[in-house]
Design an enzyme around this catalytic site. Structure first.
Site, PDB file in Angstrom:
ATOM      1  CB  SER A   9      -0.891   0.023   1.244  1.00  0.00           C
ATOM      2  OG  SER A   9      -1.420   1.319   1.421  1.00  0.00           O
ATOM      3  CG  HIS A  34      -3.955  -1.652  -1.436  1.00  0.00           C
ATOM      4  ND1 HIS A  34      -5.060  -2.409  -1.746  1.00  0.00           N
ATOM      5  CD2 HIS A  34      -4.322  -0.894  -0.359  1.00  0.00           C
ATOM      6  CE1 HIS A  34      -6.048  -2.131  -0.905  1.00  0.00           C
ATOM      7  NE2 HIS A  34      -5.629  -1.211  -0.057  1.00  0.00           N
ATOM      8  CG  ASP A  36      -5.188   2.167   1.262  1.00  0.00           C
ATOM      9  OD1 ASP A  36      -6.135   1.369   1.178  1.00  0.00           O
ATOM     10  OD2 ASP A  36      -4.036   1.833   1.608  1.00  0.00           O
ATOM     11  CG  MET A  38      -8.533   6.713   3.120  1.00  0.00           C
ATOM     12  SD  MET A  38      -7.684   6.667   4.709  1.00  0.00           S
ATOM     13  CE  MET A  38      -6.702   5.169   4.521  1.00  0.00           C
ATOM     14  CG  MET A  69     -11.375   2.765   2.769  1.00  0.00           C
ATOM     15  SD  MET A  69      -9.767   2.722   3.564  1.00  0.00           S
ATOM     16  CE  MET A  69      -8.735   2.899   2.125  1.00  0.00           C
ATOM     17  CG  MET A 138     -11.589  -3.501   5.489  1.00  0.00           C
ATOM     18  SD  MET A 138     -10.095  -3.043   4.572  1.00  0.00           S
ATOM     19  CE  MET A 138      -9.113  -2.206   5.835  1.00  0.00           C
ATOM     20  CG  ASP A 176      -6.136  -3.188   3.410  1.00  0.00           C
ATOM     21  OD1 ASP A 176      -5.068  -2.897   3.975  1.00  0.00           O
ATOM     22  OD2 ASP A 176      -6.796  -2.380   2.722  1.00  0.00           O
TER      23      ASP A 176
HETATM   24  C1  DX5 Z   1      -6.271   0.968   6.041  1.00  0.00           C
HETATM   25  C2  DX5 Z   1      -5.884   0.822   4.581  1.00  0.00           C
HETATM   26  C3  DX5 Z   1      -4.751  -0.077   4.389  1.00  0.00           C
HETATM   27  C4  DX5 Z   1      -3.454   0.362   5.004  1.00  0.00           C
HETATM   28  C5  DX5 Z   1      -2.769  -0.864   5.492  1.00  0.00           C
HETATM   29  O1  DX5 Z   1      -7.337   1.788   6.156  1.00  0.00           O
HETATM   30  O2  DX5 Z   1      -6.973   0.312   3.837  1.00  0.00           O
HETATM   31  O3  DX5 Z   1      -4.566  -0.436   3.036  1.00  0.00           O
HETATM   32  O4  DX5 Z   1      -2.611   1.058   4.139  1.00  0.00           O
HETATM   33  O5  DX5 Z   1      -1.690  -0.470   6.221  1.00  0.00           O
HETATM   34  P1  DX5 Z   1      -0.867  -1.425   7.188  1.00  0.00           P
HETATM   35  O6  DX5 Z   1      -0.355  -2.557   6.361  1.00  0.00           O
HETATM   36  O7  DX5 Z   1       0.202  -0.498   7.644  1.00  0.00           O
HETATM   37  O8  DX5 Z   1      -1.790  -1.882   8.281  1.00  0.00           O
HETATM   38 ZN    ZN Z   2      -6.520  -0.543   1.764  1.00  0.00          ZN
END
Ligand code: DX5
Ligand code: ZN
Length: 222
Positions: A9, A34, A36, A38, A69, A138, A176
């Site tokens: 990610s 990946h 993310d 948000m 997200m 998740m 994830d």
């Molecule tokens: C969390 C994200 C993840 C995040 C994972 O809200 O969806 O993709 O980047 O990070 P780690 O591997 O650090 O938990």
């Molecule tokens: Zn993610």
């Protein structure tokens, strides 16, 4: 046993040197990048949008696994696929018309994924199992990197695996949040086959080597 996919990610990347970090992920053998997204509404954090997806696409040909997200995710399908997203994963909690929304993603030529928060039951997706290319369970509450893996997730991953198999689905089962050398093995044993890792990769002494080290946890201990 299925193929193991490692999806680092970029939430944990150094954005001042994003192209270098992505080259490092490629050199380390990452399967997917990946991303993310948000919106500060579905989750209490704000990250990036089409511009960053476009930028990542310019520097790599790796499949881009985009995790939305956000509320009203359908507002972004067209622009994100145009920007280079290979797959879009939407949260069931904010997708009241899952069947239609997933079909829309596929029509755009992208892989359609659905994500479930730790507190969301698998029953919410049992009627769309044939509409998905990816199921994301998740393993932390979404919003931030570097959180602790929720142990109870393991049982949910096993149930998800059984559900997908029973439906004859070939969807990838992704996890994830809090994935590291120890938790990846437990998730893989439970039936997951794609693993997002932010902190574990980017804060490792050797981030490039860590990708292979994560993968090896599954292969070596098979
Ligand atoms: C969390 C994200 C993840 C995040 C994972 O809200 O969806 O993709 O980047 O990070 P780690 O591997 O650090 O938990
Ligand atoms: Zn993610």
């Amino acid at each position: 046993m299925s193929v193991v996919r490692i999806a680092p990610s970029i939430l944990s990347a150094d954005f001042a040197r994003l192209a270098d970090d992505i080259a490092m992920l490629e050199a380390g053998g990452a399967d997917w990048v990946h991303v993310d997204v948000m919106d500060g509404r579905f989750v209490p954090n704000l990250t990036f949008g089409a511009k960053v997806i476009e930028t990542v696409r310019r520097v790599t040909e790796l499949p881009m696994d985009v995790h939305l997200m956000v509320v009203e995710p359908q507002n972004y399908f067209d622009t994100f696929v145009d920007a280079g997203a290979s797959g879009l994963t939407i949260h069931a909690e904010v997708a009241p018309h899952l069947n239609r929304q997933l079909a829309h993603i596929r029509e755009l030529g992208a892989a359609a994924g659905v994500a479930l928060n730790p507190s969301t039951s698998l029953t919410t997706i049992e009627d769309v199992l044939t509409d998905i290319d990816l199921l994301l369970v998740m393993t932390v509450n979404p919003g931030f990197g570097a959180q602790q893996f929720i142990p109870h997730s393991l049982e949910k991953i096993s149930r998800a695996r059984r559900m997908l198999d029973a439906a004859g689905s070939r969807a990838v089962l992704e996890v994830d949040g809090g994935i590291n050398r120890e938790t990846i093995y437990r998730c893989w044993r439970a039936g997951a086959d794609a693993f997002v890792a932010g902190n574990a990769v980017f804060s490792a002494d050797d981030p490039r080597g860590e990708i292979g080290a994560l993968r090896a946890q599954c292969a070596e201990r098979a």
